[in-house]
Enzyme design. Sequence first.
Site, PDB file in Angstrom:
ATOM      1  N   LYS A  86       0.845  -1.190   0.000  1.00  0.00           N
ATOM      2  CA  LYS A  86       0.000   0.000   0.000  1.00  0.00           C
ATOM      3  C   LYS A  86       0.880   1.240   0.000  1.00  0.00           C
ATOM      4  O   LYS A  86       1.961   1.268   0.601  1.00  0.00           O
ATOM      5  CB  LYS A  86      -0.913  -0.005   1.225  1.00  0.00           C
ATOM      6  N   CYS A 184      -3.897   8.268  -7.692  1.00  0.00           N
ATOM      7  CA  CYS A 184      -4.981   8.171  -6.732  1.00  0.00           C
ATOM      8  C   CYS A 184      -5.990   9.279  -7.040  1.00  0.00           C
ATOM      9  O   CYS A 184      -5.634  10.455  -7.050  1.00  0.00           O
ATOM     10  CB  CYS A 184      -4.446   8.326  -5.305  1.00  0.00           C
ATOM     11  N   LYS A 222       2.507   4.765 -12.076  1.00  0.00           N
ATOM     12  CA  LYS A 222       1.117   4.296 -12.123  1.00  0.00           C
ATOM     13  C   LYS A 222       0.211   5.394 -12.662  1.00  0.00           C
ATOM     14  O   LYS A 222       0.120   6.478 -12.097  1.00  0.00           O
ATOM     15  CB  LYS A 222       0.662   3.857 -10.733  1.00  0.00           C
TER      16      LYS A 222
END
Length: 419
Positions: A86, A184, A222
Amino acid sequence: MESLMTLRASPAAATPLQQRRLQGRQRATSVRAAASASAAGEPDLSVRVNGLQMPNPFVIGSGPPGTNYTVMKRAFDEGWGGVIAKTVSLDAEKVINVTPRYAKLRAEPNGAAMGRIIGWQNIELISDRPLETMLNEFKQLKKEYPDRILIGSIMEEYNKAAWHELIERVEESGVDALEINFSCPHGMPERKMGAAVGQDCDLLEEVCGWINEKATVPVWAKMTPNITDITQPARIALKSGCEGVSAINTIMSVMGINLKTLRPEPCVEGYSTPGGYSARAVHPIALAKVMQIARMMKEEFANGQSLSAIGGVETGNDAAEFILLGADTVQVCTGVMIHGYPLVKKLCAELQDFMREHNFSSIEEFRGASLPYFTTHTDLVHRQQEAIKQRKAIKKGLQSDKDWTGDGFVKETESMVSN
């Protein structure tokens, strides 16, 4: 796929940055070839990506399934090819999560309680555990599983010194690679974190520059799908020195409104906020984004850069689709939250079934095999017109008396009958 280790060993092919990273990686980690997960004669699921050897292409995606030592150890014990922890940052005290933080979308009408889960929304932030705690657990995992791949996911504020400190501390824990969370979709955008960077190409280029100045292990960027053209940030990340990209992170969403209470879900004290959408329903969208990135990488990059695909993977066939588009690895996060860590055994078995059906003995034999079959709508029209012309020509029959044959005489006659 040529490993990055080989690339960096070649002075003609490797940049000074890549050579320095190779030296740093050799000091930080010792990657040993994992034993083949397949029995003799069985399709081989092992992959080697950016010098990282994995027994299979299935990687735990960053999120709750990689939130602490206990669950990451379980993932390794079950046989996952790698684990991405995480996301961590320097100051966990700024991270305050709420509960409930998830909402489900079910396939049956009105969200029937027993219906199949096809969508999942989260409003969860990055790790709220102290960085030092997470780093100690990384060290323990690498001590117990020295030949397994552990990847640290990191995200920081718009501050070069903070990024450099975070990278140094995470690398010292022994991780094999870094995945940079530029994607995110919720929480802390005002601090230029997550998608706030991934959606701003100028900002992304600057931050990638900071990261690649410091990192000595492979770096994956990402990508966020919440952007018009996902190839633009992917291209910038790779040009800035990242060894690979991961895609996609979750899609910004509002899961729904409770028609009894008239409040949005997930409901926290009567209120909610948009969050990230994942699970089976996002798979077609993820396939399109991965295809776009894979085509761009094939056309513009040839130095072993990698692609890690993410989005709605619950079966081996889901994974096969991503690999057919060019993915090197396949990440699973929400699927683990729904089905548990043993899911990897099912994924491996089903992917091997697919490989047997097509007589593939290794992942590399079919990686990217479907990519050449994507084209433009204009080209589709042209191809269909040409095909129709050919079918009409066949239906008209023989073009000349010399074309008659004894063996096919009856069929040749029939081909020229009009009724």
